[in-house]
Write an enzyme that holds these catalytic residues in place. Sequence first.
Site, PDB file in Angstrom:
ATOM      1  N   GLU A  48     -11.019   9.052   2.957  1.00 14.26           N
ATOM      2  CA  GLU A  48     -12.227   8.777   2.156  1.00 14.26           C
ATOM      3  C   GLU A  48     -13.559   9.349   3.121  1.00 14.26           C
ATOM      4  OE1 GLU A  48     -12.446   4.595   1.370  1.00 14.26           O
ATOM      5  OE2 GLU A  48     -13.762   4.906  -0.156  1.00 14.26           O
ATOM      6  N   LYS A  63      -0.546  22.005  -9.149  1.00 11.55           N
ATOM      7  CA  LYS A  63       0.034  23.077  -9.719  1.00 11.55           C
ATOM      8  C   LYS A  63       1.181  22.403 -10.797  1.00 11.55           C
ATOM      9  CE  LYS A  63      -0.174  26.081  -6.032  1.00 11.55           C
ATOM     10  NZ  LYS A  63       0.410  26.349  -4.778  1.00 11.55           N
ATOM     11  N   GLU A  95       0.881  -1.120  -0.014  1.00  4.81           N
ATOM     12  CA  GLU A  95      -0.084   0.041   0.151  1.00  4.81           C
ATOM     13  C   GLU A  95       0.659   1.257  -0.080  1.00  4.81           C
ATOM     14  OE1 GLU A  95      -2.865   1.040   3.085  1.00  4.81           O
ATOM     15  OE2 GLU A  95      -3.751   2.532   2.059  1.00  4.81           O
ATOM     16  N   ASP A  98      -1.904  12.352  -3.049  1.00  5.76           N
ATOM     17  CA  ASP A  98      -1.985  13.622  -3.147  1.00  5.76           C
ATOM     18  C   ASP A  98      -1.879  14.042  -4.510  1.00  5.76           C
ATOM     19  OD1 ASP A  98      -1.945  14.037  -0.182  1.00  5.76           O
ATOM     20  OD2 ASP A  98       0.372  13.947  -0.325  1.00  5.76           O
ATOM     21  N   THR A 122     -11.367   4.612   4.291  1.00  6.48           N
ATOM     22  CA  THR A 122     -10.282   4.957   4.764  1.00  6.48           C
ATOM     23  C   THR A 122     -10.543   6.351   5.547  1.00  6.48           C
ATOM     24  OG1 THR A 122      -9.204   6.205   2.972  1.00  6.48           O
ATOM     25  CG2 THR A 122      -8.950   4.148   2.994  1.00  6.48           C
ATOM     26  N   LYS A 123      -9.500   6.807   6.280  1.00  3.66           N
ATOM     27  CA  LYS A 123      -9.870   8.502   7.158  1.00  3.66           C
ATOM     28  C   LYS A 123     -10.016   9.093   6.144  1.00  3.66           C
ATOM     29  CE  LYS A 123      -7.239  11.013  10.265  1.00  3.66           C
ATOM     30  NZ  LYS A 123      -7.941  11.297  11.546  1.00  3.66           N
ATOM     31  N   ASP A 152     -10.664  11.048  -4.876  1.00  6.46           N
ATOM     32  CA  ASP A 152     -11.922  11.862  -4.840  1.00  6.46           C
ATOM     33  C   ASP A 152     -11.694  12.938  -5.840  1.00  6.46           C
ATOM     34  OD1 ASP A 152      -9.828  12.761  -3.339  1.00  6.46           O
ATOM     35  OD2 ASP A 152     -11.130  13.888  -1.854  1.00  6.46           O
ATOM     36  N   GLU A 211       5.302   5.132   3.327  1.00  6.13           N
ATOM     37  CA  GLU A 211       4.734   6.556   3.764  1.00  6.13           C
ATOM     38  C   GLU A 211       5.818   7.443   3.717  1.00  6.13           C
ATOM     39  OE1 GLU A 211       2.604   9.305   4.294  1.00  6.13           O
ATOM     40  OE2 GLU A 211       0.906   7.885   4.256  1.00  6.13           O
TER      41      GLU A 211
HETATM   42  C1  LIG Z   1      -4.531  12.148   1.135  1.00  4.96           C
HETATM   43  S1  LIG Z   1      -3.666  11.115   2.082  1.00  4.96           S
HETATM   44  C2  LIG Z   1      -4.416   9.754   1.845  1.00  4.96           C
HETATM   45  C3  LIG Z   1      -4.023   8.722   3.259  1.00  4.96           C
HETATM   46  C4  LIG Z   1      -4.716   7.438   3.239  1.00  4.96           C
HETATM   47  N1  LIG Z   1      -4.340   6.627   2.164  1.00  4.96           N
HETATM   48  C5  LIG Z   1      -6.191   7.273   3.615  1.00  4.96           C
HETATM   49  O1  LIG Z   1      -6.864   7.210   2.282  1.00  4.96           O
HETATM   50  O2  LIG Z   1      -6.600   7.911   4.646  1.00  4.96           O
HETATM   51  C6  LIG Z   1      -2.010  10.609   1.119  1.00  4.96           C
HETATM   52  C7  LIG Z   1      -0.933  10.068   1.727  1.00  4.96           C
HETATM   53  O3  LIG Z   1       0.078   9.742   0.618  1.00  4.96           O
HETATM   54  C8  LIG Z   1       1.482  10.116   1.482  1.00  4.96           C
HETATM   55  N2  LIG Z   1       2.169  10.477   0.252  1.00  4.96           N
HETATM   56  C9  LIG Z   1       2.407  11.401  -0.446  1.00  4.96           C
HETATM   57  N3  LIG Z   1       3.230  11.351  -1.427  1.00  4.96           N
HETATM   58  C10 LIG Z   1       3.883  10.058  -1.046  1.00  4.96           C
HETATM   59  C11 LIG Z   1       5.117   9.339  -1.880  1.00  4.96           C
HETATM   60  N4  LIG Z   1       5.521   9.775  -2.796  1.00  4.96           N
HETATM   61  N5  LIG Z   1       5.142   8.296  -1.594  1.00  4.96           N
HETATM   62  C12 LIG Z   1       4.657   7.629  -0.273  1.00  4.96           C
HETATM   63  N6  LIG Z   1       3.630   8.178   0.491  1.00  4.96           N
HETATM   64  C13 LIG Z   1       3.253   9.513  -0.075  1.00  4.96           C
HETATM   65  C14 LIG Z   1       0.929  11.363   2.264  1.00  4.96           C
HETATM   66  O4  LIG Z   1       2.007  11.611   3.229  1.00  4.96           O
HETATM   67  C15 LIG Z   1      -0.551  11.110   2.897  1.00  4.96           C
HETATM   68  O5  LIG Z   1      -0.414  10.112   3.990  1.00  4.96           O
END
Ligand SMILES: C[S@@+](CC[C@H](N)C(=O)[O-])C[C@H]1O[C@@H](n2cnc3c(N)ncnc32)[C@H](O)[C@@H]1O
Length: 344
Positions: A176, A104, A25, A100, A173-174, A136, A50
């Site tokens: 979501e 930009k 994941e 994420d 997920t949180k 989303d 992460e």
């Molecule tokens: C919008 S959050 C979603 C978190 C989780 N998957 C959820 O659905 O609740 C995006 C997550 O991806 C992580 N993230 C962003 N870029 C990443 C990368 N290049 N490699 C690993 N994790 C990354 C961020 O730190 C963040 O915790």
Amino acid sequence: MLPWPCDWDALFADDAPAGGPLILEIGFGYGHFLKHLSAQNPQARIVGVEIANECLVHVEKMRDRGDLPNVRAVFSRAETALYHLFAPASLDQIHVNFPDPWFKARHERRRLMTPSNLAVMTSRLKPGGRLYLATDIHDYALMSDEALRGTAGLVNTLPAPWSDDPLPGRIITKYERKAIAEGRARHYFAYRRDDTPLPDLPVITEAPMPHITLALPLTAPEIASAFTSFSAKAAAREPRGMAGQISVNASEAFTGRGAVLVECYVSEPTIHQHVAVMIVPIKERPGEWAVGLGTLGSPRPTDGIHFAVRKVAEWAVSLHPDARITGDKARTGFESLTPDAQSE
Ligand SMILES: C[S@@+](CC[C@H](N)C(=O)[O-])C[C@H]1O[C@@H](n2cnc3c(N)ncnc32)[C@H](O)[C@@H]1O
């Protein structure tokens, strides 16, 4: 530090059967989906990557409570993990939940669902392995749809580009939950790796340690005080097929115990490192110095690190007309992209 590639069987030792399914994941956030994967796949080896420290701490606490027996949380960018930790055709599933978006244009390179990242994800999946994405953000879904459809070796398992409803068996997920509360539509993708032969994308392993020696008739304080920050760029040679560059920013020099430490930021397509390049006197050869990688920050010797050591050695040689390189065990042949620097 995990070896490149990682020996997952050894890492999971008593917690999951060797050779069992391997599930990744990417960006696990607060670990809700890792917990779900663990409960659904008790025989699998589940790896989460992460970059947010608080998420890693949170998941480690869950592990301490025994919630995630067959899960390992790894502090790594997805790109670094995919290129360096996982062997080709080793993964059964990859899950990306709400990446994420990096809207930009100048942040475009940070997006996860790019053609080059999808190529390495596909190469790491076993034939029959699955790639799942949820987002989303409608524009991100459109961009991902185009990139996924253009990736050789992937087949859509849904009758439409994505499903608007969660796929069967999924949990929320949180992030979501927040998207639902704020009324945003979600898009769920499900792809399968077919058995199309793909270009080889081998694991990028560590290079030998770079080591350059020089004759330089200056003291450590003289070397450090002559320092002004500099940067250099070169075309990245690895990974094959992934456009990119190595960039080195030497930001500061410090001295102590007769040696000089040059602080460098080294960025290359699959890994970013903040390292100390050391200029250390060679005891047996007065007036000579060894330039190499310090251990600060547990750096990995990569192409970019070899380039950084070479640039620091060249800078040191430029400080005195009698200075010269006396021994060179660092990679050569980088194509310089810095306008005023010479190609090596
Ligand atoms: C919008 S959050 C979603 C978190 C989780 N998957 C959820 O659905 O609740 C995006 C997550 O991806 C992580 N993230 C962003 N870029 C990443 C990368 N290049 N490699 C690993 N994790 C990354 C961020 O730190 C963040 O915790």
